[in-house]
Scaffold this active site. Structure first.
Site, PDB file in Angstrom:
ATOM      1  N   ASP A   8       0.872  -1.176   0.000  1.00 28.74           N
ATOM      2  CA  ASP A   8       0.000   0.000   0.000  1.00 28.74           C
ATOM      3  C   ASP A   8       0.911   1.228   0.000  1.00 28.74           C
ATOM      4  O   ASP A   8       2.140   1.117  -0.187  1.00 28.74           O
ATOM      5  CB  ASP A   8      -0.990  -0.045   1.184  1.00 28.74           C
ATOM      6  CG  ASP A   8      -0.336   0.261   2.533  1.00 28.74           C
ATOM      7  OD1 ASP A   8       0.909   0.375   2.605  1.00 28.74           O
ATOM      8  OD2 ASP A   8      -1.079   0.384   3.529  1.00 28.74           O
ATOM      9  N   CYS A  65       3.306  -2.854   4.001  1.00 26.96           N
ATOM     10  CA  CYS A  65       2.434  -1.722   4.324  1.00 26.96           C
ATOM     11  C   CYS A  65       3.170  -0.920   5.390  1.00 26.96           C
ATOM     12  O   CYS A  65       4.371  -1.109   5.566  1.00 26.96           O
ATOM     13  CB  CYS A  65       1.037  -2.186   4.745  1.00 26.96           C
ATOM     14  SG  CYS A  65       0.969  -3.143   6.273  1.00 26.96           S
ATOM     15  N   THR A  67       3.191  -1.015   8.649  1.00 24.95           N
ATOM     16  CA  THR A  67       3.762  -1.883   9.696  1.00 24.95           C
ATOM     17  C   THR A  67       4.058  -3.298   9.206  1.00 24.95           C
ATOM     18  O   THR A  67       4.746  -4.053   9.894  1.00 24.95           O
ATOM     19  CB  THR A  67       2.749  -2.039  10.844  1.00 24.95           C
ATOM     20  OG1 THR A  67       1.531  -2.575  10.278  1.00 24.95           O
ATOM     21  CG2 THR A  67       2.458  -0.712  11.519  1.00 24.95           C
ATOM     22  N   HIS A  98      11.205 -23.176   9.344  1.00 30.75           N
ATOM     23  CA  HIS A  98      10.152 -23.915  10.048  1.00 30.75           C
ATOM     24  C   HIS A  98       8.803 -23.839   9.349  1.00 30.75           C
ATOM     25  O   HIS A  98       8.041 -24.796   9.377  1.00 30.75           O
ATOM     26  CB  HIS A  98       9.971 -23.368  11.467  1.00 30.75           C
ATOM     27  CG  HIS A  98      11.066 -23.780  12.403  1.00 30.75           C
ATOM     28  ND1 HIS A  98      11.011 -23.546  13.757  1.00 30.75           N
ATOM     29  CD2 HIS A  98      12.252 -24.404  12.175  1.00 30.75           C
ATOM     30  CE1 HIS A  98      12.113 -24.020  14.334  1.00 30.75           C
ATOM     31  NE2 HIS A  98      12.887 -24.531  13.394  1.00 30.75           N
ATOM     32  N   HIS A 134       7.772 -30.493  10.740  1.00 31.00           N
ATOM     33  CA  HIS A 134       7.514 -29.226  10.039  1.00 31.00           C
ATOM     34  C   HIS A 134       6.626 -29.459   8.820  1.00 31.00           C
ATOM     35  O   HIS A 134       5.728 -28.662   8.543  1.00 31.00           O
ATOM     36  CB  HIS A 134       8.834 -28.575   9.634  1.00 31.00           C
ATOM     37  CG  HIS A 134       9.644 -28.136  10.821  1.00 31.00           C
ATOM     38  ND1 HIS A 134       9.171 -27.244  11.762  1.00 31.00           N
ATOM     39  CD2 HIS A 134      10.886 -28.498  11.236  1.00 31.00           C
ATOM     40  CE1 HIS A 134      10.082 -27.053  12.700  1.00 31.00           C
ATOM     41  NE2 HIS A 134      11.138 -27.812  12.402  1.00 31.00           N
TER      42      HIS A 134
HETATM   43  C1  RB5 Z   1      -2.003   2.831   6.433  1.00 26.54           C
HETATM   44  O1  RB5 Z   1      -2.024   4.108   7.000  1.00 26.54           O
HETATM   45  C2  RB5 Z   1      -1.563   1.803   7.455  1.00 26.54           C
HETATM   46  O2  RB5 Z   1      -2.601   1.551   8.337  1.00 26.54           O
HETATM   47  C3  RB5 Z   1      -1.130   0.556   6.753  1.00 26.54           C
HETATM   48  O3  RB5 Z   1      -0.075   0.839   5.888  1.00 26.54           O
HETATM   49  C4  RB5 Z   1      -0.633  -0.567   7.642  1.00 26.54           C
HETATM   50  O4  RB5 Z   1       0.309  -0.119   8.561  1.00 26.54           O
HETATM   51  C5  RB5 Z   1      -1.663  -1.403   8.252  1.00 26.54           C
HETATM   52  O5  RB5 Z   1      -1.394  -2.422   8.906  1.00 26.54           O
END
Ligand code: RB5
Length: 144
Positions: A8, A65, A67, A98, A134
Protein backbone atom coordinates in the site's frame (compact mmCIF):
# COMPACT_ATOMS: atom_id res chain seq x y z
CA UNK A 1 14.09 -16.11 -8.81
CA UNK A 2 10.72 -14.69 -9.83
CA UNK A 3 9.41 -12.69 -6.87
CA UNK A 4 6.09 -10.83 -6.71
CA UNK A 5 5.91 -7.63 -4.67
CA UNK A 6 2.99 -5.47 -3.60
CA UNK A 7 2.39 -2.69 -1.10
CA UNK A 8 0.00 0.00 0.00
CA UNK A 9 1.11 3.64 0.25
CA UNK A 10 2.79 3.01 3.62
CA UNK A 11 5.04 0.36 2.12
CA UNK A 12 5.56 1.99 -1.27
CA UNK A 13 8.96 3.62 -0.65
CA UNK A 14 10.41 0.47 0.91
CA UNK A 15 8.99 -1.64 -1.95
CA UNK A 16 10.76 0.58 -4.47
CA UNK A 17 14.08 0.39 -2.59
CA UNK A 18 13.93 -3.35 -2.07
CA UNK A 19 12.84 -3.90 -5.67
CA UNK A 20 15.96 -2.05 -6.90
CA UNK A 21 18.16 -4.15 -4.65
CA UNK A 22 16.61 -7.47 -5.71
CA UNK A 23 16.66 -6.55 -9.40
CA UNK A 24 20.37 -5.75 -9.01
CA UNK A 25 20.90 -9.20 -7.54
CA UNK A 26 19.43 -10.74 -10.69
CA UNK A 27 15.91 -11.54 -9.46
CA UNK A 28 12.91 -11.04 -11.70
CA UNK A 29 10.48 -8.79 -9.83
CA UNK A 30 6.79 -8.65 -10.67
CA UNK A 31 5.47 -5.40 -9.19
CA UNK A 32 1.75 -5.70 -8.47
CA UNK A 33 1.44 -2.13 -7.18
CA UNK A 34 0.68 0.26 -5.68
CA UNK A 35 2.42 2.83 -7.83
CA UNK A 36 2.58 5.90 -5.58
CA UNK A 37 2.22 7.19 -2.04
CA UNK A 38 -1.45 8.08 -2.63
CA UNK A 39 -3.61 6.51 0.04
CA UNK A 40 -4.96 3.08 -0.81
CA UNK A 41 -6.11 -0.08 0.95
CA UNK A 42 -3.64 -2.79 1.96
CA UNK A 43 -6.14 -5.73 1.73
CA UNK A 44 -6.24 -5.32 -2.06
CA UNK A 45 -2.48 -5.72 -2.38
CA UNK A 46 -2.03 -8.46 0.20
CA UNK A 47 -4.64 -10.59 -1.51
CA UNK A 48 -3.31 -9.84 -5.01
CA UNK A 49 0.27 -10.81 -4.17
CA UNK A 50 -0.69 -13.94 -2.24
CA UNK A 51 -2.94 -15.15 -5.07
CA UNK A 52 -0.11 -14.57 -7.53
CA UNK A 53 2.27 -16.70 -5.48
CA UNK A 54 -0.19 -19.47 -4.56
CA UNK A 55 -1.20 -19.83 -8.22
CA UNK A 56 2.46 -20.46 -9.10
CA UNK A 57 3.04 -17.31 -11.17
CA UNK A 58 5.92 -16.38 -8.84
CA UNK A 59 8.00 -18.51 -6.52
CA UNK A 60 7.77 -16.11 -3.60
CA UNK A 61 6.14 -12.84 -2.61
CA UNK A 62 6.96 -9.79 -0.53
CA UNK A 63 4.17 -7.56 0.78
CA UNK A 64 4.62 -4.23 2.50
CA UNK A 65 2.43 -1.72 4.32
CA UNK A 66 3.18 0.79 7.08
CA UNK A 67 3.76 -1.88 9.70
CA UNK A 68 3.53 -5.06 7.63
CA UNK A 69 0.69 -6.18 9.90
CA UNK A 70 -2.39 -5.39 7.86
CA UNK A 71 -1.00 -6.65 4.59
CA UNK A 72 0.24 -9.90 6.20
CA UNK A 73 -3.23 -10.51 7.62
CA UNK A 74 -4.69 -9.95 4.15
CA UNK A 75 -2.17 -12.26 2.46
CA UNK A 76 -2.85 -15.03 4.95
CA UNK A 77 -6.57 -15.01 4.04
CA UNK A 78 -5.58 -16.65 0.74
CA UNK A 79 -5.55 -20.45 0.98
CA UNK A 80 -2.02 -21.73 0.59
CA UNK A 81 -0.36 -18.48 1.59
CA UNK A 82 2.09 -18.58 4.48
CA UNK A 83 3.05 -14.97 5.01
CA UNK A 84 5.40 -14.11 7.86
CA UNK A 85 5.89 -10.59 9.18
CA UNK A 86 9.65 -10.26 9.53
CA UNK A 87 11.11 -7.78 11.99
CA UNK A 88 14.46 -9.48 12.58
CA UNK A 89 16.88 -11.79 10.81
CA UNK A 90 16.00 -14.69 13.09
CA UNK A 91 12.31 -14.35 12.23
CA UNK A 92 13.19 -14.29 8.53
CA UNK A 93 15.33 -17.40 8.92
CA UNK A 94 12.74 -19.35 10.89
CA UNK A 95 9.92 -18.25 8.60
CA UNK A 96 11.71 -20.17 5.84
CA UNK A 97 13.18 -22.98 7.93
CA UNK A 98 10.15 -23.92 10.05
CA UNK A 99 7.14 -22.42 8.28
CA UNK A 100 8.19 -22.65 4.62
CA UNK A 101 6.86 -19.09 4.29
CA UNK A 102 6.08 -18.40 0.66
CA UNK A 103 5.63 -14.70 1.39
CA UNK A 104 7.11 -12.25 3.86
CA UNK A 105 5.69 -8.95 5.05
CA UNK A 106 7.73 -5.88 5.92
CA UNK A 107 6.82 -2.56 7.50
CA UNK A 108 7.70 0.51 5.48
CA UNK A 109 7.38 2.77 8.51
CA UNK A 110 9.13 0.42 10.93
CA UNK A 111 11.95 -1.13 8.91
CA UNK A 112 14.91 0.56 7.21
CA UNK A 113 15.91 -0.47 3.71
CA UNK A 114 19.16 -1.85 5.13
CA UNK A 115 17.27 -4.11 7.54
CA UNK A 116 14.69 -5.08 4.90
CA UNK A 117 17.55 -6.22 2.65
CA UNK A 118 19.07 -8.24 5.51
CA UNK A 119 15.77 -9.98 6.33
CA UNK A 120 14.96 -10.67 2.70
CA UNK A 121 18.42 -12.09 1.98
CA UNK A 122 18.17 -14.37 5.00
CA UNK A 123 14.69 -15.60 4.03
CA UNK A 124 15.73 -16.27 0.42
CA UNK A 125 18.95 -18.03 1.46
CA UNK A 126 17.31 -20.33 4.01
CA UNK A 127 15.89 -23.70 3.01
CA UNK A 128 12.82 -25.31 4.54
CA UNK A 129 13.89 -27.76 7.23
CA UNK A 130 11.85 -30.56 5.64
CA UNK A 131 11.67 -32.54 8.87
CA UNK A 132 8.54 -34.62 9.42
CA UNK A 133 7.12 -32.36 12.14
CA UNK A 134 7.51 -29.23 10.04
CA UNK A 135 6.04 -30.88 6.95
CA UNK A 136 3.08 -32.08 9.05
CA UNK A 137 2.44 -28.62 10.50
CA UNK A 138 2.70 -26.85 7.16
CA UNK A 139 0.29 -29.42 5.69
CA UNK A 140 -2.13 -28.67 8.57
CA UNK A 141 -1.93 -24.98 7.68
CA UNK A 142 -2.63 -25.71 4.03
CA UNK A 143 -5.66 -27.80 4.93
CA UNK A 144 -7.28 -25.16 7.18
C1 RB5 B 1 -2.00 2.83 6.43
O1 RB5 B 1 -2.02 4.11 7.00
C2 RB5 B 1 -1.56 1.80 7.46
O2 RB5 B 1 -2.60 1.55 8.34
C3 RB5 B 1 -1.13 0.56 6.75
O3 RB5 B 1 -0.07 0.84 5.89
C4 RB5 B 1 -0.63 -0.57 7.64
O4 RB5 B 1 0.31 -0.12 8.56
C5 RB5 B 1 -1.66 -1.40 8.25
O5 RB5 B 1 -1.39 -2.42 8.91
Amino acid sequence: MRIAMASDHGGFALKEGLKSYLTGEGHEIVDLGTDSEDSTDYPIYGEKCAEYVVSGKAEKGIVLCGTGIGISIAANKVKGARCALCASEILAELAANHNDANLIALGGRTTSLEDAVKYTKKWLATAFDGGERHVRRVKMLTEM
